[in-house]
Design a protein around this motif. Structure first.
Motif, PDB file in Angstrom:
ATOM      1  N   ASN A  57       1.010  -1.126   0.170  1.00  0.00           N
ATOM      2  CA  ASN A  57      -0.257  -0.249   0.404  1.00  0.00           C
ATOM      3  C   ASN A  57       0.964   1.240   0.003  1.00  0.00           C
ATOM      4  N   LEU A  58       1.947   0.999   0.906  1.00  0.00           N
ATOM      5  CA  LEU A  58       2.586   2.229   1.361  1.00  0.00           C
ATOM      6  C   LEU A  58       3.756   2.729  -0.307  1.00  0.00           C
ATOM      7  N   THR A  59       4.097   1.707  -1.328  1.00  0.00           N
ATOM      8  CA  THR A  59       4.163   1.302  -2.061  1.00  0.00           C
ATOM      9  C   THR A  59       3.761   2.030  -3.468  1.00  0.00           C
ATOM     10  N   TYR A  60       2.216   2.511  -3.704  1.00  0.00           N
ATOM     11  CA  TYR A  60       1.203   2.447  -4.239  1.00  0.00           C
ATOM     12  C   TYR A  60       1.035   4.310  -4.753  1.00  0.00           C
ATOM     13  N   GLU A  61       0.957   4.033  -2.854  1.00  0.00           N
ATOM     14  CA  GLU A  61       0.678   5.617  -2.137  1.00  0.00           C
ATOM     15  C   GLU A  61       1.673   6.806  -3.317  1.00  0.00           C
ATOM     16  N   ILE A  62       2.973   6.147  -3.094  1.00  0.00           N
ATOM     17  CA  ILE A  62       4.027   7.039  -3.060  1.00  0.00           C
ATOM     18  C   ILE A  62       4.585   6.917  -4.507  1.00  0.00           C
ATOM     19  N   ILE A  63       4.219   6.223  -5.491  1.00  0.00           N
ATOM     20  CA  ILE A  63       3.548   6.079  -7.269  1.00  0.00           C
ATOM     21  C   ILE A  63       2.165   6.896  -7.524  1.00  0.00           C
ATOM     22  N   LYS A  64       1.574   6.481  -6.810  1.00  0.00           N
ATOM     23  CA  LYS A  64       0.573   7.907  -7.013  1.00  0.00           C
ATOM     24  C   LYS A  64       0.700   9.112  -6.698  1.00  0.00           C
ATOM     25  N   TYR A  65       1.178   9.858  -5.410  1.00  0.00           N
ATOM     26  CA  TYR A  65       1.529  10.594  -5.325  1.00  0.00           C
ATOM     27  C   TYR A  65       3.163  11.721  -6.101  1.00  0.00           C
ATOM     28  N   ILE A  66       3.996  10.425  -6.488  1.00  0.00           N
ATOM     29  CA  ILE A  66       4.650  10.895  -7.774  1.00  0.00           C
ATOM     30  C   ILE A  66       3.832  11.699  -8.913  1.00  0.00           C
ATOM     31  N   GLU A  67       3.240  10.353  -9.049  1.00  0.00           N
ATOM     32  CA  GLU A  67       2.098  10.389 -10.784  1.00  0.00           C
ATOM     33  C   GLU A  67       1.132  12.463 -10.781  1.00  0.00           C
ATOM     34  N   GLU A  68       1.244  11.879  -9.340  1.00  0.00           N
ATOM     35  CA  GLU A  68       0.424  13.576  -9.944  1.00  0.00           C
ATOM     36  C   GLU A  68       1.214  14.341  -9.332  1.00  0.00           C
ATOM     37  N   ASN A  69       1.920  14.476  -8.763  1.00  0.00           N
ATOM     38  CA  ASN A  69       2.877  16.121  -8.266  1.00  0.00           C
ATOM     39  C   ASN A  69       4.579  16.185  -9.196  1.00  0.00           C
ATOM     40  N   PHE A  70       4.787  15.596  -9.823  1.00  0.00           N
ATOM     41  CA  PHE A  70       5.746  14.680 -11.136  1.00  0.00           C
ATOM     42  C   PHE A  70       6.788  16.429 -11.693  1.00  0.00           C
TER      43      PHE A  70
END
Length: 269
Positions: free
Chosen positions: A157-170
């Motif tokens: 879940n943490l991996t998913y949240e980190i990737i999601k955050y990056i893709e929304e804020n890259f």
């Protein structure tokens, strides 16, 4: 060798190859479907190798490392369908946080309607026609494979949240230190997530996301390259040019001058 982060020039790609594919390990943010019309195709998904035979296939979810291990010989016919999840809107569940029990499906699992839709895809058809058939295909595949939401494993879940955050804020300035603070983990832990799960480092992952976004701005606007560079999150025009060329093989200027050629279809699989 680390896998390549693959960038596509279109949100939907349909390829019908008349040879057994060979492509080194790579990842991308698209849903990818491989289906064998004739012959066979070797493929590895998330470390599991399988030889697909006539009528069988595989579905690769976003950010899953995979490769094609074929001989390049013209002894088969293989469909490659790649689509951005955003094409479906809210039609299907969030596939980035879902996984099937197995990414592979056998010929006997494919019902006549799904087989008809897979055969109806045409690389030369209008985009809206292939999008329509893709929606039909995804409907049957999701029903057949019944992907489940990932179990509440803290690491996953943490991996998913980190990737999601990056893709929304890259487009923002994101560092390992920033991510470590935001998600209350160590910087080493952030590095391990990328090396173990995506098998690409944070800097390259950000660079490729920014290059992909910059390419979309070049295609859709008349913004000067300096503005595109800033809007995409690059800290200098020099870095923008270097990363863009690493991603696409040509400079932003060359890309713009060859838009029509590049939009006519992707090379490779």
């Amino acid at each position: 060798m680390l896998p390549k982060y693959e960038i596509r020039k279109s949100d939907l790609t349909v390829k019908r190859n008349d040879y057994e594919l060979f492509c080194a390990e790579h990842i991308h943010k698209y849903i990818e479907i491989a289906y064998v019309y004739k012959g066979k195709q070797r493929i590895t998904i998330d470390g599991t190798e399988r030889t697909l035979t006539e009528g069988s296939g595989a579905v690769i979810f976003p950010n899953i490392v995979h490769s094609y291990n074929g001989s390049r010989e013209k002894n088969c016919e293989v469909l490659i369908l790649m689509c951005a999840p955003k094409l479906f809107g809210s039609l299907f569940p969030d596939l980035q946080n879902s996984r099937p029990h197995s990414p592979f499906f056998d010929a006997e699992e494919v019902n006549p309607q799904l087989r008809f839709a897979l055969n109806a895809l045409d690389p030369h058809a209008e985009l809206y026609m292939n999008i329509s058939w893709t929606c039909v295909i995804m409907s049957y595949i999701l029903e057949m494979m019944k992907p489940q939401k990932s179990r509440p494993n803290p690491v996953e879940n943490l991996t998913y949240e980190i990737i999601k955050y990056i893709e929304e804020n890259f487009t923002d300035d994101i560092t390992r230190t920033d991510l470590a603070k935001k998600f209350s983990v160590s910087e080493c832990y952030i590095s391990r997530i990328f090396s173990n799960n995506l098998r690409i480092n944070l800097r390259n992952y950000l660079g490729f996301l920014r290059a992909e976004y910059a390419a979309s701005l070049i295609r859709k606007s008349e913004m000067p390259f300096t503005e595109i560079s800033i809007a995409s999150g690059f800290n200098s025009i020099r870095t923008f040019n270097r990363i863009f060329k690493a991603a696409y093989g040509i400079s932003p200027k060359e890309y713009k001058n060859n838009i029509s050629r590049f939009l006519s279809g992707d090379k490779g699989i």
